[in-house]
Structure formats: C-alpha cells, structure tokens
Design a protein around this motif. Structure first.
Motif, short mmCIF file in Angstrom:
data_model
loop_
_atom_site.label_atom_id
_atom_site.label_comp_id
_atom_site.label_asym_id
_atom_site.label_seq_id
_atom_site.Cartn_x
_atom_site.Cartn_y
_atom_site.Cartn_z
N UNK A 3 83.12 -1.97 36.97
CA UNK A 3 83.16 -2.06 38.43
C UNK A 3 82.56 -0.82 39.05
N UNK A 4 82.01 -0.99 40.25
CA UNK A 4 81.43 0.15 40.96
C UNK A 4 82.26 0.47 42.19
N UNK A 5 82.06 1.69 42.70
CA UNK A 5 82.75 2.08 43.91
C UNK A 5 82.15 3.33 44.49
N UNK A 6 82.69 3.77 45.60
CA UNK A 6 82.18 4.98 46.24
C UNK A 6 83.19 5.51 47.23
N UNK A 7 82.89 6.73 47.67
CA UNK A 7 83.69 7.33 48.73
C UNK A 7 83.26 6.72 50.07
N UNK A 8 83.89 7.15 51.15
CA UNK A 8 83.61 6.61 52.48
C UNK A 8 82.19 6.89 52.93
N UNK A 9 81.68 8.07 52.66
CA UNK A 9 80.35 8.44 53.16
C UNK A 9 79.23 8.06 52.19
N UNK A 10 79.57 7.69 50.98
CA UNK A 10 78.55 7.29 50.00
C UNK A 10 77.95 8.43 49.20
N UNK A 11 78.39 9.65 49.42
CA UNK A 11 77.82 10.79 48.69
C UNK A 11 78.21 10.76 47.21
N UNK A 12 79.34 10.16 46.91
CA UNK A 12 79.76 10.02 45.51
C UNK A 12 79.91 8.54 45.21
N UNK A 13 79.19 8.09 44.19
CA UNK A 13 79.33 6.71 43.71
C UNK A 13 79.78 6.78 42.26
N UNK A 14 80.45 5.73 41.82
CA UNK A 14 80.87 5.73 40.42
C UNK A 14 80.77 4.34 39.82
N UNK A 15 80.70 4.32 38.48
CA UNK A 15 80.81 3.08 37.71
C UNK A 15 81.94 3.29 36.73
N UNK A 16 82.89 2.39 36.75
CA UNK A 16 84.05 2.48 35.86
C UNK A 16 84.05 1.29 34.92
N UNK A 17 84.32 1.56 33.63
CA UNK A 17 84.36 0.48 32.65
C UNK A 17 85.79 0.11 32.33
#
Lengths: 139, 138
Positions: A3-17
C-alpha cells in the motif's frame, strides 16, 4: 498487501509491504500527546520512503522513534527500533477502505471522555512492556 | 473556563490557555492524515507559548494553519487565520480532567472502520461550511 501513502503536504510518500487489514488504536498518553487523538496504526513489513529529507525522526523512548513530515507535521509512524518494525499511521494511507479495528492498546491510559463503539481485543501498558520491553520499566 | 497548561512530547513547546470543558472530534480526511487518527480539539483563548521558535506552522488551506513541534513532530493546534482562538489538540493538555466530547464534525468523511460510542451532535462537511464560511468563500 502493498500500500502507498503520504503526509498531508505530499513531501513524504511511502510504500509499505505486507499491510494487514487489522489495525490497532493506541490510547497511551504519549501517542495522544504526539498525534491528534488516539493513534491508529497498522503493523507493516518493509517500508520505503520518497522525500526522506523531509522525514523527521524523534527518539521518543529507548526502544522507539516517531516519524513525521518536517514540512507539514503529519504523524507518519511509530517504529520499534530493535525489531525495525514500522507501525504506520492509518490515516496516511491513500486507500482507507478495507481496514478493520481489531485491537486497542494501553487501554488503561485511555481517558473516560471517549470510547470506540467497536468491540476489540484490548491490552494494557503492562501487557505492552511484558511483550516488547521486559527489562525496561519506563516508557 | 479554566487556565490549563500543555505542551509537546519533547517539551520544546509549552503553552497555557483558557479552555472550557467541551471538545470536538474531527473525522475529516485532512485531520486523519495529519494527526494519525480522528483529531480531538478544544477551543483555546489567550494562548501563550514558550518555545514558540520550535513551532512550525503548515498552511493547510486558504483559511487555516496547523501547528506542530519541529523537534518531535507533536500536533499542537489547528488555527483559522481570521480567528484569535486556537483549536488546541486535546492530548497536548497536561490536565484533561472534566472534558466532554459534545460534537463530531465531518462525520461524512469518517471511514467505516471506527466510530465513537459517545453521543454527540454531528455535522457533515457541508454543515460545517454553512456554519463558518463567509459569503466570499464559496
């Protein structure tokens, strides 16, 4: 599930397995002070980040750190250092469907002025320390 | 109204504020993405900060900013620019005795995986806008 996600402003995005459907809510005083309310988290497998320069990590105890976006302040994860285990904030995921509230931890620190309608497994602070930090007494 | 103190997790930011007893839970997408779960906020008047240089403010919309500690990432407040009062994050208060959840907002944005057992008034996002939006905002 990846799954993917991010902070409110989009400066940090992540992919979690290996993200399960089951999520937990933590009622401890530390989480409620750090986050905006009880902290909803899901235990993930491997997590990779984009925009890591914007990721702040605060060592909140001997055994854990808390990650947040330095630009917008979004609370992103609680990470158990020895296990290298990320407990990702549920609200950061792009897809909010499919989660199920399965457990509540530090139920003994939950204030009386709110409660969830869901019936879940619950555990106390002592249960947490017995499991994760048996040699340690504090937070 | 009573004066209560509070602060972030690391102690770099401390504050005092005049607060009542009633608080609101917000289920909107932004609060849940920002704060790790539904946000619980209480109106704070006459808010005084120590360590204000450690407060970072993120302008999350045209009408409001979100304050947090730049050292530990603690969520501190939501503040509308044209208002003198802060919506302080409840968990930041040192003393949380006697508080009551009286309202839930953006109930239409709440995901299905949790709900509060509390009985409160509820407002959808549209109802919040109708209540607070100035005519020129739409």
């Amino acid at each position: 599930m990846k799954m993917t996600g991010q902070c409110l402003c989009g400066a940090v995005r992540f992919t979690a397995e290996d993200v399960p459907h089951e999520i937990g809510a933590c009622h401890c005083g530390q989480c409620r002070r750090w986050a905006s309310g009880p902290y909803f988290a899901v235990r993930a497998g491997r997590v990779s980040f984009e925009g890591e320069d914007n990721l702040g990590r605060y060592r909140s105890s001997d055994w854990a750190e808390r990650g947040f976006c330095k630009q917008c302040g979004s609370n992103l994860f609680y990470r158990m250092i020895e296990e290298d285990r990320y407990m990702m904030a549920v609200g950061s995921f792009d897809d909010q469907s499919g989660f199920e509230l399965a457990r509540q931890v530090f139920i003994d620190q939950k204030p009386g002025f709110y409660a969830f309608a869901q019936e879940t497994k619950t555990s106390t602070g002592d249960d947490f320390f017995a499991r994760y930090a048996p040699a340690k007494g504090g937070r | 109204m009573t004066e209560r103190s509070g602060g972030c997790l690391c102690g770099a930011v401390r504050f005092t504020a005049e607060v009542g007893e009633e608080f609101t839970a917000c289920h909107c997408d932004m609060c849940r993405r920002w704060g790790g779960g539904p946000g619980m906020g209480i109106h704070g008047h006459a808010v005084h900060f120590e360590g204000a240089e450690n407060i970072a403010r993120y302008r999350s919309s045209d009408w409001a900013e979100r304050g947090f500690c730049r050292i530990c990432g603690s969520s501190l407040f939501y503040k509308m620019f044209e208002d003198e009062k802060y919506e302080l994050i409840l968990g930041a208060l040192d003393d949380q005795e006697g508080l009551v959840m009286t309202r839930q907002i953006y109930i239409d944005q709440k995901p299905g995986h949790y709900e509060f057992a509390n009985k409160t008034s509820t407002l959808t996002g549209a109802e919040v806008w109708a209540l607070y939006a100035a005519p020129d905002r739409e």
